[in-house]
Write a protein that holds these residues in place. Structure first.
Motif, PDB file in Angstrom:
ATOM      1  N   UNK A   1      33.010   0.888  -3.157  1.00  0.00           N
ATOM      2  CA  UNK A   1      33.825   1.255  -1.999  1.00  0.00           C
ATOM      3  C   UNK A   1      33.003   2.062  -0.999  1.00  0.00           C
ATOM      4  N   UNK A   2      32.297   3.090  -1.502  1.00  0.00           N
ATOM      5  CA  UNK A   2      31.551   3.978  -0.610  1.00  0.00           C
ATOM      6  C   UNK A   2      30.494   3.205   0.169  1.00  0.00           C
ATOM      7  N   UNK A   3      29.719   2.380  -0.561  1.00  0.00           N
ATOM      8  CA  UNK A   3      28.647   1.629   0.104  1.00  0.00           C
ATOM      9  C   UNK A   3      29.218   0.699   1.172  1.00  0.00           C
ATOM     10  N   UNK A   4      30.306   0.011   0.828  1.00  0.00           N
ATOM     11  CA  UNK A   4      30.909  -0.928   1.777  1.00  0.00           C
ATOM     12  C   UNK A   4      31.448  -0.189   3.002  1.00  0.00           C
ATOM     13  N   UNK A   5      32.088   0.949   2.768  1.00  0.00           N
ATOM     14  CA  UNK A   5      32.671   1.707   3.876  1.00  0.00           C
ATOM     15  C   UNK A   5      31.571   2.197   4.829  1.00  0.00           C
ATOM     16  N   UNK A   6      30.476   2.694   4.264  1.00  0.00           N
ATOM     17  CA  UNK A   6      29.388   3.201   5.115  1.00  0.00           C
ATOM     18  C   UNK A   6      28.725   2.042   5.868  1.00  0.00           C
ATOM     19  N   UNK A   7      28.456   0.953   5.168  1.00  0.00           N
ATOM     20  CA  UNK A   7      27.771  -0.174   5.810  1.00  0.00           C
ATOM     21  C   UNK A   7      28.646  -0.824   6.882  1.00  0.00           C
ATOM     22  N   UNK A   8      29.959  -0.757   6.711  1.00  0.00           N
ATOM     23  CA  UNK A   8      30.859  -1.372   7.690  1.00  0.00           C
ATOM     24  C   UNK A   8      31.129  -0.500   8.891  1.00  0.00           C
ATOM     25  N   UNK A   9      30.818   0.774   8.813  1.00  0.00           N
ATOM     26  CA  UNK A   9      31.129   1.708   9.895  1.00  0.00           C
ATOM     27  C   UNK A   9      30.120   1.525  11.026  1.00  0.00           C
TER      28      UNK A   9
ATOM     29  N   UNK B   1      40.318  -2.229  19.674  1.00  0.00           N
ATOM     30  CA  UNK B   1      39.594  -3.445  19.269  1.00  0.00           C
ATOM     31  C   UNK B   1      38.467  -3.079  18.331  1.00  0.00           C
ATOM     32  N   UNK B   2      37.749  -1.999  18.690  1.00  0.00           N
ATOM     33  CA  UNK B   2      36.611  -1.560  17.880  1.00  0.00           C
ATOM     34  C   UNK B   2      37.102  -1.136  16.495  1.00  0.00           C
ATOM     35  N   UNK B   3      38.236  -0.451  16.446  1.00  0.00           N
ATOM     36  CA  UNK B   3      38.773   0.004  15.157  1.00  0.00           C
ATOM     37  C   UNK B   3      39.181  -1.188  14.302  1.00  0.00           C
ATOM     38  N   UNK B   4      39.833  -2.180  14.939  1.00  0.00           N
ATOM     39  CA  UNK B   4      40.256  -3.371  14.180  1.00  0.00           C
ATOM     40  C   UNK B   4      39.046  -4.091  13.620  1.00  0.00           C
ATOM     41  N   UNK B   5      37.992  -4.187  14.439  1.00  0.00           N
ATOM     42  CA  UNK B   5      36.758  -4.870  14.006  1.00  0.00           C
ATOM     43  C   UNK B   5      36.154  -4.117  12.827  1.00  0.00           C
ATOM     44  N   UNK B   6      36.103  -2.791  12.938  1.00  0.00           N
ATOM     45  CA  UNK B   6      35.522  -1.974  11.865  1.00  0.00           C
ATOM     46  C   UNK B   6      36.313  -2.149  10.578  1.00  0.00           C
TER      47      UNK B   6
ATOM     48  N   UNK C   1      36.620  -4.120   5.262  1.00  0.00           N
ATOM     49  CA  UNK C   1      37.431  -4.766   4.228  1.00  0.00           C
ATOM     50  C   UNK C   1      36.696  -5.939   3.585  1.00  0.00           C
ATOM     51  N   UNK C   2      36.085  -6.775   4.414  1.00  0.00           N
ATOM     52  CA  UNK C   2      35.339  -7.931   3.891  1.00  0.00           C
ATOM     53  C   UNK C   2      34.145  -7.473   3.060  1.00  0.00           C
ATOM     54  N   UNK C   3      33.475  -6.419   3.543  1.00  0.00           N
ATOM     55  CA  UNK C   3      32.329  -5.895   2.795  1.00  0.00           C
ATOM     56  C   UNK C   3      32.765  -5.363   1.443  1.00  0.00           C
ATOM     57  N   UNK C   4      33.915  -4.697   1.407  1.00  0.00           N
ATOM     58  CA  UNK C   4      34.413  -4.168   0.132  1.00  0.00           C
ATOM     59  C   UNK C   4      34.673  -5.288  -0.847  1.00  0.00           C
ATOM     60  N   UNK C   5      35.280  -6.375  -0.365  1.00  0.00           N
ATOM     61  CA  UNK C   5      35.534  -7.517  -1.247  1.00  0.00           C
ATOM     62  C   UNK C   5      34.207  -8.062  -1.767  1.00  0.00           C
ATOM     63  N   UNK C   6      33.245  -8.235  -0.847  1.00  0.00           N
ATOM     64  CA  UNK C   6      31.957  -8.831  -1.222  1.00  0.00           C
ATOM     65  C   UNK C   6      31.209  -7.935  -2.214  1.00  0.00           C
ATOM     66  N   UNK C   7      31.172  -6.629  -1.941  1.00  0.00           N
ATOM     67  CA  UNK C   7      30.433  -5.720  -2.823  1.00  0.00           C
ATOM     68  C   UNK C   7      31.096  -5.655  -4.194  1.00  0.00           C
ATOM     69  N   UNK C   8      32.423  -5.637  -4.218  1.00  0.00           N
ATOM     70  CA  UNK C   8      33.135  -5.629  -5.513  1.00  0.00           C
ATOM     71  C   UNK C   8      32.781  -6.861  -6.332  1.00  0.00           C
ATOM     72  N   UNK C   9      32.764  -8.016  -5.675  1.00  0.00           N
ATOM     73  CA  UNK C   9      32.435  -9.256  -6.395  1.00  0.00           C
ATOM     74  C   UNK C   9      30.999  -9.199  -6.905  1.00  0.00           C
ATOM     75  N   UNK C  10      30.082  -8.707  -6.055  1.00  0.00           N
ATOM     76  CA  UNK C  10      28.666  -8.627  -6.453  1.00  0.00           C
ATOM     77  C   UNK C  10      28.480  -7.699  -7.651  1.00  0.00           C
TER      78      UNK C  10
END
Lengths: 230, 189
Positions: free
Chosen positions: B100-108, B17-22, B27-36
């Protein structure tokens, strides 16, 4: 991670790099062959679609790759030919099928083949991964054509500001950045390997794992019961 | 055996569950950061001007280093002039790797202090590698022009993505080894 597992993964990383180098080595015949094969396959779907009011697109592989010209993003090994009903001729837009399709497919193939997994699992991962990447490349192509007909060849689509703005945003944020073509296959390959590793691990009974400092108060008492720890 | 499964299965389900949430959050953060990052800002707006300054700073840094070895190099805004003129545009700035890097770190799932330190250090590393990439492209353009296209469009792009992935993997390793983090141990043997 145990030293043996670390060594396995390091060997896999080395094999991945080697496969990538061999597969990506620029050989003209291979490039032309892939472009022709990809264009023929993609055209089955691309030519079946009519964009807006009579817009059509098809891919045509080039005999010789064309170097990047002023205002162009990449050197081209194929042309995306755009036509509109009622107008003569086709507008060519250079695309690099090697960058947009061949290398993403190669990344997934190399990563899965190099992964420390049984061959049957690798096969399953590739059966899912390669068509998924191919589908993604077709979606990218379709988005590119829509963007071109919306923002470059006006008149094919009725202007809808919100839709056109959103399409432009998707194009700039997801299609245009060059790294995305390689990032998505890397992430997909990692997900496929993790999925098949979990399937492989699930086939055997794993060891009991306890979090340090957490008491197993629900575990029943008994001699030699591992839940009682030390 | 059933006692072991009674403890093992809930832990596995919780981890899944924790992995799915992460994965979902990342994934959502990556989309948002890319758009920003890639939003078509007005050139006169604050983000638009910041982006232009960033590109000019990259050009200046690369031009300065090249100038130590090649007296013909000069910099005008985002243009590096010399034996192989180059324009530093949005696609040259490794924004996709940084996003990608920023989103991955912030989402972890990790402490915010670790995340902020990771984003700062990782982005600095990626920007440094990108500067070396641009330097390499200039040298290739001058001495091996036939290699420029394949380096520019393929090899060095893959290198940037690999750098971002490696930076994320190293940060995860560092943050998972931080003192005070719960350890999972194998007591079965």
């Amino acid at each position: 991670m145990s030293p043996a597992e670390r060594r396995r993964w390091l060997r896999a990383a080395g094999l991945f790099v080697a496969l990538l180098l061999v597969g990506a080595w620029p050989i003209d015949l291979a490039r032309r062959g892939f472009s022709a094969a990809y264009a023929a396959t993609a055209n089955v779907l691309v030519t079946a679609v009519t964009f807006g009011r009579g817009g059509h697109a098809r891919l045509a592989a080039l005999d010789r790759p064309r170097e990047r010209g002023p205002g162009e993003e990449v050197s081209a090994d194929a042309n995306l030919l755009l036509a509109v009903d009622g107008y003569e001729g086709e507008l060519p837009v250079g695309v690099s099928l090697r960058r947009d399709a061949y290398l993403p497919l190669l990344i997934v193939l190399a990563a899965v083949v190099a992964a420390p997994l049984p061959w049957r699992r690798k096969g399953r991962a590739l059966l899912v991964g390669l068509p998924a990447v191919f589908a993604l490349t077709l979606v990218s192509l379709w988005l590119l054509v829509m963007w071109l007909f919306t923002h470059q060849l006006r008149g094919v689509y009725t202007a809808v500001p919100a839709r056109d703005w959103l399409l432009d945003l998707i194009f700039r944020a997801f299609l245009l950045p060059p790294g995305h073509r390689f990032l998505v296959p890397f992430l997909l390959a990692a997900a496929l390997v993790a999925w098949q590793k979990r399937v492989t691990a699930g086939a055997t009974v794993g060891p009991l794992q306890l979090q340090r400092g957490v008491e197993c108060s629900s575990a029943p008492e008994g001699p030699g019961d591992p839940a009682r720890g030390k | 055996m059933s006692d072991r499964r009674a403890i093992e299965l809930p832990l596995r389900m919780e981890r899944r569950r924790s992995l799915r949430r992460t994965v979902l959050v990342t994934g959502l953060l990556m989309l948002a950061v890319s758009v920003l990052v890639y939003f078509p800002y007005d050139p006169g707006s604050v983000p638009g001007r910041a982006l232009v300054r960033y590109l000019e700073a990259q050009a200046w840094l690369v031009g300065t280093v090249l100038g130590w070895f090649d007296a013909s190099v000069s910099v005008q805004g985002n243009l590096i002039l010399g034996r192989f003129p180059m324009a530093i545009v949005v696609d040259c700035a490794a924004l996709d790797a940084l996003a990608f890097f920023a989103a991955a770190v912030l989402g972890f799932p990790a402490a915010w202090r670790s995340k902020l330190a990771g984003v700062a250090a990782g982005c600095a590393a990626i920007i440094t590698v990108n500067l070396v990439r641009i330097l390499t492209l200039y040298v290739a353009g001058v001495h091996w022009p036939a290699l420029f296209s394949v380096l520019h469009e393929e090899v060095l792009q893959v290198l940037m993505v690999a750098t971002a992935l490696a930076a994320f993997a190293l940060w995860v390793r560092w943050t998972m080894r931080a003192p005070g983090r719960p350890q999972v141990v194998d007591v079965a043997g």
